[in-house]
Design a protein around this motif. Structure first.
Motif, PDB file in Angstrom:
ATOM      1  N   TYR A 178     -96.715  -3.052  -2.161  1.00  0.00           N
ATOM      2  CA  TYR A 178     -95.872  -2.019  -1.561  1.00  0.00           C
ATOM      3  C   TYR A 178     -94.398  -2.419  -1.516  1.00  0.00           C
ATOM      4  O   TYR A 178     -93.529  -1.566  -1.334  1.00  0.00           O
ATOM      5  CB  TYR A 178     -96.365  -1.689  -0.145  1.00  0.00           C
ATOM      6  CG  TYR A 178     -97.584  -0.809  -0.132  1.00  0.00           C
ATOM      7  CD1 TYR A 178     -97.473   0.565   0.012  1.00  0.00           C
ATOM      8  CD2 TYR A 178     -98.857  -1.345  -0.279  1.00  0.00           C
ATOM      9  CE1 TYR A 178     -98.593   1.384   0.015  1.00  0.00           C
ATOM     10  CE2 TYR A 178     -99.987  -0.543  -0.279  1.00  0.00           C
ATOM     11  CZ  TYR A 178     -99.849   0.824  -0.142  1.00  0.00           C
ATOM     12  OH  TYR A 178    -100.957   1.643  -0.150  1.00  0.00           O
TER      13      TYR A 178
ATOM     14  N   CYS B 291     -86.328   2.410   2.317  1.00  0.00           N
ATOM     15  CA  CYS B 291     -87.591   2.543   1.582  1.00  0.00           C
ATOM     16  C   CYS B 291     -88.685   1.642   2.134  1.00  0.00           C
ATOM     17  O   CYS B 291     -89.866   1.881   1.880  1.00  0.00           O
ATOM     18  CB  CYS B 291     -87.355   2.247   0.101  1.00  0.00           C
ATOM     19  SG  CYS B 291     -86.260   3.439  -0.699  1.00  0.00           S
TER      20      CYS B 291
ATOM     21  N   SER C 120     -93.947   5.573   1.366  1.00  0.00           N
ATOM     22  CA  SER C 120     -93.633   5.159  -0.008  1.00  0.00           C
ATOM     23  C   SER C 120     -93.256   6.344  -0.901  1.00  0.00           C
ATOM     24  O   SER C 120     -92.557   6.158  -1.913  1.00  0.00           O
ATOM     25  CB  SER C 120     -94.821   4.413  -0.617  1.00  0.00           C
ATOM     26  OG  SER C 120     -95.055   3.212   0.081  1.00  0.00           O
TER      27      SER C 120
ATOM     28  N   ILE D 269     -91.492  -0.944  -4.350  1.00  0.00           N
ATOM     29  CA  ILE D 269     -90.623   0.237  -4.222  1.00  0.00           C
ATOM     30  C   ILE D 269     -89.310  -0.095  -3.510  1.00  0.00           C
ATOM     31  O   ILE D 269     -88.233   0.241  -4.019  1.00  0.00           O
ATOM     32  CB  ILE D 269     -91.372   1.391  -3.526  1.00  0.00           C
ATOM     33  CG1 ILE D 269     -92.396   1.984  -4.504  1.00  0.00           C
ATOM     34  CG2 ILE D 269     -90.405   2.472  -3.049  1.00  0.00           C
ATOM     35  CD1 ILE D 269     -93.208   3.123  -3.966  1.00  0.00           C
TER      36      ILE D 269
ATOM     37  N   LEU E 117     -98.815   6.748  -1.359  1.00  0.00           N
ATOM     38  CA  LEU E 117     -97.466   7.236  -1.065  1.00  0.00           C
ATOM     39  C   LEU E 117     -97.281   7.686   0.374  1.00  0.00           C
ATOM     40  O   LEU E 117     -96.150   7.871   0.818  1.00  0.00           O
ATOM     41  CB  LEU E 117     -97.112   8.380  -2.021  1.00  0.00           C
ATOM     42  CG  LEU E 117     -97.078   8.007  -3.509  1.00  0.00           C
ATOM     43  CD1 LEU E 117     -96.726   9.218  -4.355  1.00  0.00           C
ATOM     44  CD2 LEU E 117     -96.098   6.869  -3.765  1.00  0.00           C
TER      45      LEU E 117
ATOM     46  N   PRO F  54     -94.247   0.767   3.441  1.00  0.00           N
ATOM     47  CA  PRO F  54     -94.376  -0.671   3.158  1.00  0.00           C
ATOM     48  C   PRO F  54     -94.356  -1.527   4.413  1.00  0.00           C
ATOM     49  O   PRO F  54     -95.023  -2.568   4.477  1.00  0.00           O
ATOM     50  CB  PRO F  54     -93.166  -0.950   2.262  1.00  0.00           C
ATOM     51  CG  PRO F  54     -92.912   0.349   1.572  1.00  0.00           C
ATOM     52  CD  PRO F  54     -93.217   1.394   2.607  1.00  0.00           C
TER      53      PRO F  54
ATOM     54  N   GLY G  83     -89.642   6.553  -0.803  1.00  0.00           N
ATOM     55  CA  GLY G  83     -89.087   5.451  -1.589  1.00  0.00           C
ATOM     56  C   GLY G  83     -89.195   5.705  -3.078  1.00  0.00           C
ATOM     57  O   GLY G  83     -88.283   5.367  -3.851  1.00  0.00           O
TER      58      GLY G  83
ATOM     59  N   ILE H 218    -100.415   2.290  -5.196  1.00  0.00           N
ATOM     60  CA  ILE H 218     -99.664   2.445  -3.939  1.00  0.00           C
ATOM     61  C   ILE H 218     -99.977   3.812  -3.344  1.00  0.00           C
ATOM     62  O   ILE H 218     -99.866   4.829  -4.037  1.00  0.00           O
ATOM     63  CB  ILE H 218     -98.146   2.315  -4.179  1.00  0.00           C
ATOM     64  CG1 ILE H 218     -97.808   0.918  -4.696  1.00  0.00           C
ATOM     65  CG2 ILE H 218     -97.358   2.623  -2.911  1.00  0.00           C
ATOM     66  CD1 ILE H 218     -96.357   0.758  -5.114  1.00  0.00           C
TER      67      ILE H 218
END
Length: 440
Positions: free
Chosen positions: A263, A314, A319, A266, A249, A253, A322, A247
């Motif tokens: 994604y 989130c 991410s 999270i 960051l 998502p 999240g 993922i």
């Protein structure tokens, strides 16, 4: 310009405003902790923002654990006091006169002393936590401002695209790549005002570059072809440090569409952890959860709303935010399990005795007499007697006024049918006669 000056500038020109020197100090100290963690990870060859966020969150939750402990203890004391508190509130339920309100306040104060606690004991831990929690978000949202080695990655791109002079071109790029909300947070990179210095604009640009996802980095290279090699190197470095279990960051998502993908893990974990955390806290405050008053209903609503808010929050933000949310909730769950186990092993009597012992130790330092049940009961009795005396005086005044009113009415209505025209005329005549006699 040295790295420390650059960090200060980035702090002062970031999305969230600085709200005073105390806030600035808290953020700076926590930023140093984050930098130390990241540099340590780099030293062992695993420099990764996701891992740094998790370790940082664990460290901060350990630091905040004493406030969580105090809050849990206060909640337990409130459960023990609840029956007596309700009895006092019920006794003064419909009494709004000043004496009754003062008596209720005095009884409540005596009740808190009886249990060795205070009215502010539950609020204080929350007040201590709040500025730290906000500071944590500030750091996670803007890591380059606090980690110089991460700052350098984006500084190389900044220099390659022309520094602060590239601001307007980046604003146009952001507008065309659905980054309007980020531009708004970053004051459109200073292009809408003449109050920003070139250094401040440069740091706003670095804040902007940090928020780009891999696809946006590719588009950026086409906008600045002369700096494409530097951009590609920075994009590769950004992807490496932001990659956590597949993922990126820096990617939200929501930007990956509504088809389930990696994604989504999270936001789903964030909602699940928040639900478990709320459930554990509710179990720890069972007296409030079982009640029918407004606070109990509010708690039940929050237990439903908070997990849903966590999922949405989130899902919408990058991410990295999240991941912090999940890590924080996960640590809170472990802490709550430990606290529940600890407090379940302490009897109500022992809890009150320990609380009273701490309260009396503080009173002894101030030269005050210790609190005991008899002195508290005397205060409660005195408050009751004061309220009763005040109420009796009020009723006595009402009774005297009623007697005077009746005597006056009877006097003026004598020799006439009450309420009749003659009675009213008689009242006027008698009134005039009485005044004439006084004037003679």
């Amino acid at each position: 310009m040295d790295s420390f000056s650059l960090i200060l500038l980035t702090k002062n020109t970031s999305a969230l405003p600085i709200i005073g020197p105390i806030w600035n100090l808290i953020v700076s100290v926590l930023g140093l902790i984050m930098n130390t963690i990241y540099r340590s990870l780099e030293y062992v060859g695993i420099g990764n923002i996701g891992l740094a966020i998790i370790i940082f969150t664990i460290v901060m939750r350990i630091i905040l654990f004493p406030t969580s402990f105090r809050q849990q203890k206060s909640s337990r004391m409130m459960q023990l006091m609840q029956p007596e508190m309700k009895a006092i509130q019920e006794k003064y339920k419909n009494k709004t006169d000043n004496a009754s309100m003062m008596a209720q306040q005095e009884e409540m104060k005596a009740l808190y002393e009886k249990y060795g606690t205070s009215m502010t004991s539950g609020c204080l831990p929350l007040l201590l936590q709040m500025p730290v929690i906000f500071a944590l978000y500030r750091i996670i949202m803007n890591i380059p401002a606090y980690v110089p080695s991460v700052y350098t990655i984006y500084e190389n791109v900044l220099n390659a695209i022309g520094g602060s002079s590239a601001a307007q071109k980046l604003v146009d790029f952001g507008t065309n790549n659905n980054l309007e909300s980020i531009l708004k947070q970053l004051h459109y990179l200073g292009t809408t005002s003449t109050d920003y210095t070139s250094d401040q604009i440069s740091n706003l640009i670095i804040d902007f570059l940090y928020k780009l996802d891999p696809s946006q980095w590719s588009n950026l290279a086409s906008i600045f072809p002369e700096a494409s090699s530097k951009i590609e190197i920075a994009a590769s470095e950004a992807a490496r440090i932001n990659n956590f279990l597949g993922i990126n960051l820096s990617t939200a998502p929501s930007s990956m569409g509504l088809i389930p993908n990696v994604y989504w893990i999270i936001p789903i974990l964030a909602g699940l952890f928040q639900y478990l955390s709320s459930k554990l806290m509710t179990n720890a405050n069972q007296a409030m959860a079982d009640g029918n008053d407004q606070s109990a209903q509010m708690m039940k609503s929050m237990n439903l709303m908070m997990p849903l808010m966590s999922v949405w929050f989130c899902f919408t933000f990058a991410s990295g935010i999240g991941l912090y949310w999940c890590a924080s909730s996960g640590v809170m769950i472990l802490q709550q399990l430990l606290l529940n186990k600890y407090f379940s092993g302490i009897s109500d009597k022992e809890m009150i005795e320990k609380s009273l012992a701490r309260a009396n130790a503080k009173r002894a330092k101030k030269g005050l007499a210790p609190i005991d049940e008899k002195s508290v009961e005397k205060r409660i009795i005195a408050a009751k007697e004061k309220a009763e005396a005040s109420e009796n005086n009020r009723l006595e005044l009402i009774a005297k006024q009623s007697v005077k009113t009746k005597e006056s009415t009877d006097y003026y209505n004598q020799n006439a049918k009450p309420g009749s025209l003659a009675s009213k005329a008689n009242m006027v005549q008698l009134y005039n006669d009485r005044n004439e006699k006084k004037n003679k």
